[in-house]
Scaffold this motif. Sequence first.
Motif, PDB file in Angstrom:
ATOM      1  N   ALA A   1       0.873  -1.175   0.000  1.00 28.11           N
ATOM      2  CA  ALA A   1       0.000   0.000   0.000  1.00 28.11           C
ATOM      3  C   ALA A   1       0.908   1.223   0.000  1.00 28.11           C
ATOM      4  CB  ALA A   1      -0.920   0.004   1.215  1.00 28.11           C
ATOM      5  N   PHE A   2       1.071   1.826  -1.171  1.00 31.38           N
ATOM      6  CA  PHE A   2       2.000   2.933  -1.340  1.00 31.38           C
ATOM      7  C   PHE A   2       1.236   4.233  -1.575  1.00 31.38           C
ATOM      8  CE2 PHE A   2       5.435  -0.066  -3.252  1.00 31.38           C
ATOM      9  CZ  PHE A   2       5.754  -0.512  -1.977  1.00 31.38           C
TER      10      PHE A   2
ATOM     11  N   LYS B   1       3.871 -10.382   3.636  1.00 31.76           N
ATOM     12  CA  LYS B   1       4.007  -9.831   2.290  1.00 31.76           C
ATOM     13  C   LYS B   1       3.627  -8.357   2.290  1.00 31.76           C
ATOM     14  CE  LYS B   1       2.370 -12.295  -1.070  1.00 31.76           C
ATOM     15  NZ  LYS B   1       1.401 -12.923  -2.010  1.00 31.76           N
ATOM     16  N   GLY B   2       4.443  -7.558   1.617  1.00 31.88           N
ATOM     17  CA  GLY B   2       4.070  -6.174   1.368  1.00 31.88           C
ATOM     18  C   GLY B   2       4.675  -5.170   2.336  1.00 31.88           C
ATOM     19  N   PHE B   3       4.686  -3.916   1.888  1.00 29.69           N
ATOM     20  CA  PHE B   3       5.135  -2.790   2.692  1.00 29.69           C
ATOM     21  C   PHE B   3       4.106  -1.671   2.575  1.00 29.69           C
ATOM     22  CE2 PHE B   3       9.032  -4.985   1.547  1.00 29.69           C
ATOM     23  CZ  PHE B   3       9.735  -5.019   2.756  1.00 29.69           C
TER      24      PHE B   3
ATOM     25  N   ALA C   1       4.803  -5.063   7.920  1.00 28.60           N
ATOM     26  CA  ALA C   1       3.598  -5.137   8.747  1.00 28.60           C
ATOM     27  C   ALA C   1       3.944  -5.040  10.237  1.00 28.60           C
ATOM     28  CB  ALA C   1       2.835  -6.428   8.457  1.00 28.60           C
ATOM     29  N   LEU C   2       4.980  -5.745  10.680  1.00 26.76           N
ATOM     30  CA  LEU C   2       5.321  -5.743  12.108  1.00 26.76           C
ATOM     31  C   LEU C   2       5.827  -4.373  12.545  1.00 26.76           C
ATOM     32  CD1 LEU C   2       6.982  -9.252  12.515  1.00 26.76           C
ATOM     33  CD2 LEU C   2       4.655  -8.539  13.125  1.00 26.76           C
ATOM     34  N   ASP C   3       6.635  -3.718  11.698  1.00 27.07           N
ATOM     35  CA  ASP C   3       7.091  -2.365  12.030  1.00 27.07           C
ATOM     36  C   ASP C   3       5.923  -1.387  12.039  1.00 27.07           C
ATOM     37  OD1 ASP C   3       9.716  -3.157  12.306  1.00 27.07           O
ATOM     38  OD2 ASP C   3      10.266  -2.650  10.235  1.00 27.07           O
TER      39      ASP C   3
END
Length: 281
Positions: A126-127, A146-148, A189-191
């Motif tokens: 999601a940018f 998965k994903g940033f 996701a964790l950050d």
Amino acid sequence: MAQAQPLFVLQVPSPVAANAPQQPAGTFTCTQPAPQVYLLSFASPPDNRLTPAFNATFLLALDVIEHRLPKGVLITTSSITKFYSNGLDYENAVKDPTFFSQSLFPLWRRLITYPMPTMALINGHAFAGGLMTAMMHDYRIMNPHKGFVCLNELDFGAHLQPAMASVFRVKLGMTALRNMVLESKRFSALDALKEGILDGVGGPEETLAFIHEMKLVEKAQSKSYGLIKEELYREIVRDLDSAGDDAKNFAARELDRSRRDLEAKRRIDDYQNGLGVRSKL
């Protein structure tokens, strides 16, 4: 989350091309994975860009859910596994003088004031505008594998309009916002969970568990739910509503920046002249 029969499917219209058959540019599919829980899955290949057609179809889907279905909880997600949304079609967006005020911002206003709980299930990247759209939801849960999420406006030289910045100022701490905006930091996701960008990690099952634990279906029945959100997010709503003034305000700030630059150069000239020598500045 078991596959459910769609409650409705809306097609995203594609741009009209001369002598070409009309093919949909994508779809919005609404299912009901649990009683009064509506999963709105969108797919507009390759990466769910927020085009006028996409935004209009999104708005229509929100209207159908509010006015044709019992009150409940809305989950939005992408059927494209890599992306929740990659943001705007930026080059075309900035060429269209009506895009922000008449397409994107009305969608965001609808989401931020939607009269039932909303959750963004972020399944992939999601940018930029895609993350902003997720932030307009009440809650966010993301795939931890998965994903940033990031705001990468700095990378392509775009400024943040007031309506884009205020949702982050209202919902996030300033340190997280600074790292996101001034460093274009990509958060896993964790950050993102640690920084308060997310409310949880997981997939569809975890999202349903969150809804059950928070009793969101019950809360959705309140007649004041949407009104309370309008007050809670008043600053965001105000900036979205005043989007028509953004261009004028930006031009005024540009003039002010030019004035300050001239003053700075004049101070340098005065300093150099005062030294009476040729400076290397």
